[in-house]
Design a protein around this motif. Sequence first.
Motif: not given
Length: 288
Positions: A43-49, A51-62
């Motif tokens: 959530e901290e990476v998503a906040r700095i970038a 973008i939504s936490v859900d979107y960033y999570t899906r990025l990490e999950q491929g």
Amino acid sequence: MTSDSDPRALGAFLKARRAQLTPRECGLPETDSTRKVAGLRREEVARIAAISVDYYTRLEQGRVRASAPVLITLARALRLDDDQQRYLYELAGRSDARPRRRRPAERLRPAMRRLLDQLSETPALVLGKRLDILAWNPTATALYTDFAALPSDRRNYLRLLFTDPTVRQLHRDWAADARDAVAALRMEAAGDPDDPDLARLVGELSLQDPDFRTWWAEHRVNSASYGTKHYRHHLVGDLTLDCDTWSSPDGSGQRLMVLTAEPGSPSYDALRFLTSWTTRQPDTDPTR
């Protein structure tokens, strides 16, 4: 390339990189609570970038492919050096996506210049793409700031709202005005989502201001061409001005923003004083 067939490699790189960073390195407040993960949380990476936490999570999950603007903001958020950025784009299957050069600077339309010259008793600006300030009249300088004294790459309406103390303090309801400006930039971004200069602006402000990060992530849009602004000016006091914006008919995206006051009102008299004061100042607009 192989990274296209295995998007999990990108997610693994993002996860590994955020584990190497601390909140302090990224301008986030430290907390006393025990952290369950090394480095930054998702959530901290998503906040700095921004973008939504859900979107960033899906990025990490491929489970989703990153766009070029998202890669730019992630590179900034994760403090990637040149080699790491190059690797990020290769993993994302976008090896040519990283912008190497800025786009050519916008050229002020002569018709806009003529319109601006004819507005001698009211503040007026010409805004370009990304809310860049392309030109202004002396009364706008007296109201806002000395635009001519700023480097050209700092003359951006949104950047000044968030980073210039004088412009920020001028707005009596700064939060409402700044949030509307973010929404206007969001609306404009839809027309050119791969604009590298837009990505740089968003990345810069996301790192510098938590309010910008929050409002950008809201995906709120605003195409309003008129409204009311409330200012508190150090010379003339409180001002209530109607703000109207006219778009150029040639599709250039340039807009003329004009601020006016109701005749006979205290704001009208204050603007007249501001105008008379500017007539005694030299005209330093370098766009002429």
